[in-house]
Design a protein around this motif. Structure first.
Motif, mmCIF file in Angstrom:
data_model
loop_
_atom_site.group_PDB
_atom_site.id
_atom_site.type_symbol
_atom_site.label_atom_id
_atom_site.label_comp_id
_atom_site.label_asym_id
_atom_site.label_seq_id
_atom_site.Cartn_x
_atom_site.Cartn_y
_atom_site.Cartn_z
ATOM 1 N N LYS A 63 0.827 -1.204 0.000
ATOM 2 C CA LYS A 63 0.000 0.000 0.000
ATOM 3 C C LYS A 63 0.863 1.255 0.000
ATOM 4 N N VAL A 64 2.024 1.190 0.669
ATOM 5 C CA VAL A 64 2.930 2.343 0.682
ATOM 6 C C VAL A 64 3.396 2.660 -0.725
ATOM 7 N N ARG A 65 3.798 1.642 -1.450
ATOM 8 C CA ARG A 65 4.270 1.868 -2.817
ATOM 9 C C ARG A 65 3.154 2.378 -3.725
ATOM 10 N N ALA A 66 1.913 2.026 -3.391
ATOM 11 C CA ALA A 66 0.802 2.400 -4.267
ATOM 12 C C ALA A 66 0.238 3.783 -3.956
ATOM 13 N N THR A 67 0.333 4.240 -2.701
ATOM 14 C CA THR A 67 -0.349 5.485 -2.324
ATOM 15 C C THR A 67 0.556 6.527 -1.682
ATOM 16 N N PHE A 68 1.489 6.118 -0.824
ATOM 17 C CA PHE A 68 2.215 7.095 -0.010
ATOM 18 C C PHE A 68 3.041 8.055 -0.858
ATOM 19 N N TRP A 69 3.827 7.526 -1.776
ATOM 20 C CA TRP A 69 4.729 8.387 -2.530
ATOM 21 C C TRP A 69 4.010 9.198 -3.603
ATOM 22 N N ARG A 70 2.728 8.972 -3.801
ATOM 23 C CA ARG A 70 1.964 9.794 -4.744
ATOM 24 C C ARG A 70 1.339 11.011 -4.059
ATOM 25 N N ALA A 71 1.448 11.081 -2.723
ATOM 26 C CA ALA A 71 0.847 12.194 -1.990
ATOM 27 C C ALA A 71 1.616 13.485 -2.254
ATOM 28 N N ALA A 72 0.926 14.615 -2.065
ATOM 29 C CA ALA A 72 1.545 15.918 -2.324
ATOM 30 C C ALA A 72 2.624 16.242 -1.302
ATOM 31 N N ASN A 73 2.444 15.831 -0.050
ATOM 32 C CA ASN A 73 3.444 16.063 0.986
ATOM 33 C C ASN A 73 3.435 14.883 1.949
ATOM 34 N N ILE A 74 4.373 14.906 2.878
ATOM 35 C CA ILE A 74 4.564 13.746 3.745
ATOM 36 C C ILE A 74 3.409 13.574 4.729
ATOM 37 N N LYS A 75 2.835 14.666 5.192
ATOM 38 C CA LYS A 75 1.719 14.549 6.137
ATOM 39 C C LYS A 75 0.478 13.989 5.452
ATOM 40 N N GLU A 76 0.271 14.389 4.225
ATOM 41 C CA GLU A 76 -0.855 13.825 3.474
ATOM 42 C C GLU A 76 -0.632 12.337 3.213
ATOM 43 N N GLY A 77 0.611 11.980 2.921
ATOM 44 C CA GLY A 77 0.921 10.570 2.712
ATOM 45 C C GLY A 77 0.736 9.752 3.975
ATOM 46 N N SER A 78 1.104 10.324 5.123
ATOM 47 C CA SER A 78 0.923 9.619 6.393
ATOM 48 C C SER A 78 -0.550 9.390 6.688
ATOM 49 N N ALA A 79 -1.382 10.346 6.320
ATOM 50 C CA ALA A 79 -2.820 10.201 6.568
ATOM 51 C C ALA A 79 -3.433 9.085 5.733
ATOM 52 N N LYS A 80 -2.800 8.731 4.616
ATOM 53 C CA LYS A 80 -3.334 7.674 3.757
ATOM 54 C C LYS A 80 -2.973 6.275 4.259
ATOM 55 N N LEU A 81 -2.020 6.195 5.181
ATOM 56 C CA LEU A 81 -1.593 4.892 5.686
ATOM 57 C C LEU A 81 -2.518 4.419 6.803
ATOM 58 N N GLU A 82 -2.509 3.109 7.046
ATOM 59 C CA GLU A 82 -3.330 2.548 8.112
ATOM 60 C C GLU A 82 -2.883 3.085 9.465
ATOM 61 N N LYS A 83 -3.814 3.117 10.401
ATOM 62 C CA LYS A 83 -3.551 3.735 11.701
ATOM 63 C C LYS A 83 -2.409 3.048 12.431
ATOM 64 N N ASN A 84 -2.419 1.726 12.478
ATOM 65 C CA ASN A 84 -1.395 0.976 13.204
ATOM 66 C C ASN A 84 -0.345 0.380 12.275
ATOM 67 N N SER A 85 -0.152 1.000 11.129
ATOM 68 C CA SER A 85 0.803 0.484 10.158
ATOM 69 C C SER A 85 2.235 0.687 10.648
ATOM 70 N N ALA A 86 3.088 -0.294 10.368
ATOM 71 C CA ALA A 86 4.500 -0.158 10.715
ATOM 72 C C ALA A 86 5.135 0.987 9.931
#
Length: 251
Positions: A63-86
């Protein structure tokens, strides 16, 4: 006629077996048996729980490879990750370390500060994934000797009884001694799955650790460069075009 009578005659019951070995071995044999059963249950419990935990982290990495690095900034990318994600834990620790760096009174390079913070976060995740593997290693190395201890006690008791009864024939010796070997077989039956599970989980943990380390390196480069450096990712798939609505026909 003789063959019919031989077939119809009841077969003698086997006086040797697991329950007989436990009864002959007494308290020590029962203790060894219970310990081996507990080790076996613990082995399969750790195996299945760790498989679930590892698979969860693997899915989070996809999921990180699919969504996180496409976010506009790091905080937006963090919000897309699961709550208890490593991976979210690493990202949040990186954001926190970046904010705390500005509050330091002593001059510390941002790269060194962030590298240490991300390294601690990554090490904590790897330590959590490795929990329980020490138990598997202990079971794999000690259970054969525990079973062997039960066998030694069983043989000792059998020889004492044979000596007291004054019987030294092969059937009087082979039966009780062979029965005592059941404990050794149980010890090996517990050890083999534990060793296989340990090696299998360890190999998966190594693969996950490599993925976490790669993500940490990319995140460190992103934070130090203020977002200028980040891994290249494929663009998000475009949404399918809406089908044109046909104009209603006049009657």
């Amino acid at each position: 006629m003789l063959m019919y009578l031989a077939a119809a005659a009841p077969k003698p019951e086997n006086p040797y077996g697991l329950m007989e070995a436990l009864e002959q071995g007494g308290t020590i044999a029962w203790t060894v048996f219970i310990i081996l059963c507990g080790m076996s249950v613990g082995t399969f419990y750790i195996l299945f729980t760790k498989l679930i935990e590892q698979q969860k982290v693997i899915n989070q990495g996809k999921k990180v490879r699919a969504t996180f690095w496409r976010a506009a900034n790091i905080k937006e990318g963090s919000a897309k990750l699961e709550k208890n994600s490593a991976y979210k834990q690493i990202v949040d620790d990186g954001i926190k370390a970046q904010e705390e760096h500005t509050k330091l009174t002593d001059p510390v390079e941002a790269h060194d500060w962030l590298h240490g913070s991300l390294g601690r976060s990554e090490a904590a995740i790897n330590s959590s994934l490795g929990g329980g593997l020490a138990f598997l290693a202990t079971v794999g190395s000690t259970s054969p000797f525990i079973g062997l201890f039960g066998t030694v006690i069983g043989i000792y008791r059998a020889l004492i009884k044979i000596g007291a009864a004054g019987q030294a024939s092969i059937d009087a010796v082979a039966g009780p001694v062979g029965e005592a070997l059941i404990m050794t077989a149980l010890g090996l039956a517990v050890a083999v799955p534990a060793v296989l599970a340990y090696n299998f989980l360890q190999r998966r943990n190594k693969s996950i650790a490599e993925q976490l380390n790669g993500f940490t390196v990319d995140l460190l480069a992103y934070l130090v460069s203020n977002g200028a450096v980040k891994p290249s990712v494929a663009p998000a798939p475009a949404a399918p075009a809406a089908k044109p609505v046909a104009a209603p026909t006049k009657a």
